[in-house]
Write an enzyme that holds these catalytic residues in place. Structure first.
Site, short mmCIF file in Angstrom:
data_model
loop_
_atom_site.label_atom_id
_atom_site.label_comp_id
_atom_site.label_asym_id
_atom_site.label_seq_id
_atom_site.Cartn_x
_atom_site.Cartn_y
_atom_site.Cartn_z
CB SER A 80 22.57 -7.62 12.43
OG SER A 80 23.56 -7.15 11.83
CE LYS A 150 22.60 -5.71 8.23
NZ LYS A 150 22.31 -6.01 9.46
#
Length: 303
Positions: A80, A150
């Site tokens: 990701s 993230k």
């Protein structure tokens, strides 16, 4: 210790008696006047194998303290964050600055605890006992905690929007995002959360993966209790270094696009924030000039 530094010399021992009245080189007196006690023999150094357990315990305690308060290693479990981070990379996370009240800033890559079951359906890791011990002391990435990694896009007070394929905007300003995975668009065109306009509350952050079309981030968790936001108190720390594999070693700086002045401040508010400093300078300057002139003035001669 540097291997080139010689070890300390052993203490020099004397062959003479400790008697106060004996001349150097005299033999100790014996007989009715008493017998001098023999000088104590020097203690033998402790065996390395006896010291080893102590050294191991000290090393473990230091590693645990470092993991708890300073730096912790984490392993990247997914794609990701490509290409910034690859699956299997090890990153070092700064856990010290949050202890001093520092909060995440835009552009930082952060590790945070799962805010509200974002990892539902993901296979749970099954570490062996050795891995558990090494994870506990911080010598291996933690396998027990449910953590994610993230990039911070918005902080408290920001308005973040994705429309069409992009660009992604923060407070109405477009971001230039060279870190987005090649072939991806900054915004995803779908009805699951890829198109959005959100206002980030105080005490929260909005996060997104760099692999935009392969990241289940804030966009796709807007139905949770935090509406896709991550509470600041869930943030473990900022990822600062890619430590492993060694050929991918490097730092994780904040991209330049976040330096363009994204804060929502009116010109009046900006003026108010500067005004006190300007008033202080205006008040102090005449006094400073007066003191300077007085110091330069020659002293008058006594009559």
């Amino acid at each position: 210790m540097d291997g080139n530094v010689p070890a300390p010399d052993a203490a020099v021992t004397s062959d003479f008696s400790a008697a106060d009245d004996g001349a150097p080189g005299e033999q100790p007196q014996t007989g009715s006047e008493g017998t001098d006690e023999a000088a104590p023999s020097p203690k033998k150094p402790r065996s390395f194998w006896k010291e080893l357990p102590i050294l191991v315990v000290i090393a473990l305690v230091l590693a645990l303290l470092i993991k708890t308060f300073l730096v912790q290693a984490f392993s990247i479990p997914s794609d990701s964050m490509q290409n910034t981070l690859q699956q299997g990379d090890r990153v070092l996370v700064d856990k010290l600055t949050p202890w001093f009240g520092s909060e995440p800033e835009r552009g930082e890559v952060v590790v945070f605890h799962d805010p509200d079951n974002w990892l539902a359906g993901e296979p749970a890791p099954n570490p062996n006992p050795v891995q558990k011990v090494l994870s506990w002391i911080g010598l291996m990435p933690s396998a027990e905690e449910k953590d994610l990694i993230k990039r911070v896009i918005g902080v408290g007070g920001d308005t973040v929007q994705c429309k069409g394929t992009g660009p992604l905007t923060v407070n109405g300003k477009a971001l230039n995002e060279p870190y987005v995975f090649p072939g991806n668009t900054p915004c995803s065109q779908d009805d699951q959360g890829g198109q959005f306009k959100v206002k980030v509350p105080k005490g929260y952050i909005w996060v997104m993966g760099d692999h935009r079309q392969n990241s289940r981030d804030s966009r796709y968790n807007q139905s949770d209790k935090h509406h896709g936001m991550v509470p600041v108190d869930k943030v473990v720390g900022r990822a600062i270094v890619k430590a492993w594999p060694i050929n991918r070693w490097g730092t994780l700086p904040v991209p330049d696009t976040f330096d363009q002045g994204l804060d929502q401040k009116s010109s009046a508010a900006a003026s108010l924030s500067v005004a006190p400093e300007g008033v202080a300078v205006a008040a102090v300057l005449p006094v400073a000039v007066w003191r300077r002139r007085r110091a330069d003035r020659p002293e008058s001669k006594k009559r």
